[in-house]
Design an enzyme around this catalytic site. Structure first.
Site, PDB file in Angstrom:
ATOM      1  CG  HIS A  66      35.513  32.632  39.239  1.00 36.82           C
ATOM      2  ND1 HIS A  66      35.958  33.631  38.408  1.00 36.82           N
ATOM      3  CD2 HIS A  66      36.616  31.925  39.584  1.00 36.82           C
ATOM      4  CE1 HIS A  66      37.269  33.527  38.245  1.00 36.82           C
ATOM      5  NE2 HIS A  66      37.699  32.492  38.937  1.00 36.82           N
ATOM      6  CB  SER A  76      25.160  35.838  40.553  1.00 39.34           C
ATOM      7  OG  SER A  76      26.457  35.743  41.106  1.00 39.34           O
ATOM      8  N   PRO A 159      39.334  38.940  42.337  1.00 39.34           N
ATOM      9  CG  PRO A 159      39.841  37.599  44.176  1.00 39.34           C
ATOM     10  CD  PRO A 159      38.703  38.006  43.280  1.00 39.34           C
ATOM     11  CG  ASP A 241      50.689  21.561  41.940  1.00 39.22           C
ATOM     12  OD1 ASP A 241      51.860  21.961  42.117  1.00 39.22           O
ATOM     13  OD2 ASP A 241      50.100  20.778  42.707  1.00 39.22           O
TER      14      ASP A 241
HETATM   15  C1  HEM Z   1      43.762  34.334  44.808  1.00 35.48           C
HETATM   16  C2  HEM Z   1      43.168  34.757  43.719  1.00 35.48           C
HETATM   17  C3  HEM Z   1      43.062  33.909  42.483  1.00 35.48           C
HETATM   18  C4  HEM Z   1      43.452  34.269  41.232  1.00 35.48           C
HETATM   19  C5  HEM Z   1      44.056  35.611  40.821  1.00 35.48           C
HETATM   20  C6  HEM Z   1      43.194  33.138  40.365  1.00 35.48           C
HETATM   21  C7  HEM Z   1      43.452  33.129  39.009  1.00 35.48           C
HETATM   22  C8  HEM Z   1      43.322  32.018  38.197  1.00 35.48           C
HETATM   23  C9  HEM Z   1      43.651  31.976  36.794  1.00 35.48           C
HETATM   24  C10 HEM Z   1      44.190  33.151  35.979  1.00 35.48           C
HETATM   25  C11 HEM Z   1      43.413  30.727  36.352  1.00 35.48           C
HETATM   26  C12 HEM Z   1      43.592  30.195  34.920  1.00 35.48           C
HETATM   27  C13 HEM Z   1      42.238  30.228  34.200  1.00 35.48           C
HETATM   28  C14 HEM Z   1      42.282  29.648  32.812  1.00 35.48           C
HETATM   29  O1  HEM Z   1      43.305  29.711  32.132  1.00 35.48           O
HETATM   30  O2  HEM Z   1      41.229  29.128  32.376  1.00 35.48           O
HETATM   31  C15 HEM Z   1      42.917  29.964  37.465  1.00 35.48           C
HETATM   32  C16 HEM Z   1      42.563  28.646  37.413  1.00 35.48           C
HETATM   33  C17 HEM Z   1      42.003  27.958  38.470  1.00 35.48           C
HETATM   34  N1  HEM Z   1      41.655  28.466  39.690  1.00 35.48           N
HETATM   35 FE1  HEM Z   1      42.204  30.261  40.413  1.00 35.48          FE
HETATM   36  N2  HEM Z   1      42.652  32.127  41.095  1.00 35.48           N
HETATM   37  C18 HEM Z   1      42.551  32.536  42.397  1.00 35.48           C
HETATM   38  C19 HEM Z   1      41.999  31.831  43.442  1.00 35.48           C
HETATM   39  C20 HEM Z   1      41.360  30.608  43.316  1.00 35.48           C
HETATM   40  C21 HEM Z   1      40.540  29.997  44.336  1.00 35.48           C
HETATM   41  C22 HEM Z   1      40.232  30.616  45.690  1.00 35.48           C
HETATM   42  C23 HEM Z   1      40.106  28.810  43.827  1.00 35.48           C
HETATM   43  C24 HEM Z   1      39.208  27.786  44.457  1.00 35.48           C
HETATM   44  C25 HEM Z   1      39.025  27.635  45.738  1.00 35.48           C
HETATM   45  C26 HEM Z   1      40.676  28.680  42.504  1.00 35.48           C
HETATM   46  C27 HEM Z   1      40.541  27.584  41.682  1.00 35.48           C
HETATM   47  C28 HEM Z   1      41.077  27.470  40.415  1.00 35.48           C
HETATM   48  C29 HEM Z   1      41.094  26.238  39.651  1.00 35.48           C
HETATM   49  C30 HEM Z   1      40.597  24.881  40.124  1.00 35.48           C
HETATM   50  C31 HEM Z   1      41.667  26.541  38.410  1.00 35.48           C
HETATM   51  C32 HEM Z   1      41.882  25.608  37.220  1.00 35.48           C
HETATM   52  C33 HEM Z   1      40.763  25.800  36.219  1.00 35.48           C
HETATM   53  C34 HEM Z   1      40.882  24.916  34.995  1.00 35.48           C
HETATM   54  O3  HEM Z   1      41.642  23.948  35.004  1.00 35.48           O
HETATM   55  O4  HEM Z   1      40.171  25.197  34.016  1.00 35.48           O
HETATM   56  N3  HEM Z   1      41.406  29.803  42.215  1.00 35.48           N
HETATM   57  N4  HEM Z   1      42.878  30.783  38.581  1.00 35.48           N
END
Ligand code: HEM
Ligand SMILES: *[C@@H]1O[C@H](CO)[C@@H](O)[C@H](O)[C@H]1NC(C)=O
Ligand SMILES: *[C@@H]1O[C@H](CO)[C@@H](O)[C@H](O)[C@H]1NC(C)=O
Length: 323
Positions: A66, A76, A159, A241
């Site tokens: 982010h 930022s 995204p 996952d």
């Molecule tokens: C492709 C576009 C992506 C979208 C639309 C997306 C969207 C999301 C959403 C909606 C969540 C749940 C957030 C929550 O409930 O707190 C999430 C969690 C997460 N995302 Fe993504 N994500 C994307 C790409 C990525 C990328 C590129 C990374 C890191 C390289 C990433 C790492 C994570 C991780 C580690 C979590 C878990 C956070 C937690 O456990 O609090 N995501 N993502």
């Protein structure tokens, strides 16, 4: 006369290129001389925080993503500047782990004041997060400077979990990232959790026909409906996952391919021939290494819009405020 102008022109251009190369680059071990313990200190704070709260690695991996996607990897996302703070943007909902960055920064300011940027702390913390989750261990590039802007309207192009595959591809492309980077980095969802909030439309009101998203495997749907019932607690969290939310592994790609994706944006990777084929390549050919490619894509993401050399940036004293 013509020739002199031409020679001068070539010299000026060469100077620009040389400056660009020597100043505009991150490098591994940027703090080796100025703050040799920098990476060690950050890693220690991440490890300690993780013992206290196992969600910390997921927080920090997501935080780096982010940070990098808005205004480049420049810290930022960490700034508190009232109601316009970038971190308050809708697209950043659920972000956490800020205190870990801030605590590491405080210790670094004690050991080598004014040297290590907050953007680099975020990048180093993300590397440690992956390692702690039994993912690949990689060398992290450093040398970023911290930015001067935090404005939530700049996060508009983050995204989004509702985006089509075309839009996701486009948003990654805008940042210099390929379709392969999109697939591989979505694999970061191999750790961490999501709130039911992000699933409600997918389960009960999916486009265009309403009801559950037909791409969810029928063997998986009942479990999801039970975990996130209508009118249930939208803050309830489930692993992204399925069955493998704690460890970094290729299961996430297998889940996405077989209809066990939790997030809609992950499921959308199957809606496009190119991204689908990339997914398949990791699962079908053992010569393609998901972990090796994940490292490559993380390094690439870590270079987005970085403020190095002559580009304006600072080393913040505290991470949530400009100096
Ligand atoms: C492709 C576009 C992506 C979208 C639309 C997306 C969207 C999301 C959403 C909606 C969540 C749940 C957030 C929550 O409930 O707190 C999430 C969690 C997460 N995302 Fe993504 N994500 C994307 C790409 C990525 C990328 C590129 C990374 C890191 C390289 C990433 C790492 C994570 C991780 C580690 C979590 C878990 C956070 C937690 O456990 O609090 N995501 N993502
Ligand atoms: C934030 O960004 C928007 C859009 O670029 C701009 O209109 C607005 O003036 C900015 N706000 C501040 C306080 O800089
Ligand atoms: C991996 O193996 C497949 C099939 O054997 C082949 O088509 C592909 O080119 C190989 N990829 C690499 C990177 O060697």
């Amino acid at each position: 006369m013509d020739n002199i102008i031409r020679v001068m022109f070539v010299m000026i251009i060469s100077c620009y290129i040389l400056i660009g190369i020597s100043e505009g680059r991150l490098k591994v071990g940027f703090y080796n001389k100025t703050c040799p313990e920098a990476e060690f200190i950050v890693s220690g704070f991440v490890r300690d925080a993780t013992e206290f709260n196992p969600r910390v690695p997921a927080f920090l991996l997501r935080l780096h993503f982010h940070d990098c996607f808005v205004q480049g990897c420049d810290g930022s996302i960490l700034i508190d500047n009232g109601p316009i703070s970038e971190k308050l943007a809708d697209g950043h909902q659920g972000l956490d782990g800020f205190n870990v960055i801030e605590n590491a920064k405080a210790q670094l300011e004690f050991v080598c004041p004014g040297v290590v940027s907050c953007a680099d702390i975020v990048a180093i913390a993300a590397r440690e997060a992956v390692a702690l989750s039994f993912g690949p261990i990689y060398e992290v590039e450093t040398g970023r400077r911290d930015g001067f802007v935090s404005n939530k309207s700049l996060a508009d192009r983050m995204p989004d979990f509702r985006d089509s595959i075309q839009l996701l591809k486009h948003k990654f492309f805008e940042k210099g990232l390929s379709d392969k980077d999109l697939v591989v980095l979505s694999g970061a969802h191999t750790i961490g959790t999501t709130a039911c909030f992000f699933l409600m439309d997918r389960l009960y009101n999916s486009r265009p026909h309403g009801g559950p998203d037909p791409s969810i495997d029928p063997d998986f749907l009942p479990e999801l409906l039970q975990t996130c019932p209508p009118n249930g607690d939208i803050n309830f969290r489930l692993p992204i996952d399925h069955n493998s939310g704690q460890t970094f592994d290729i299961q996430i790609l297998e889940n996405i391919r077989s209809g066990f994706a939790v997030l809609q944006s992950d499921a959308r990777l199957m809606n496009d021939q190119v991204t689908q084929r990339i997914l398949d390549s990791y699962l079908m050919f053992s010569n393609q290494s998901f972990e090796a490619d994940f490292v490559k894509s993380m390094v690439k993401m870590g270079r987005i819009g970085v403020k190095t050399g002559s580009k304006r940036g600072e080393i913040r004293r505290v991470c949530n405020r400009f100096n």
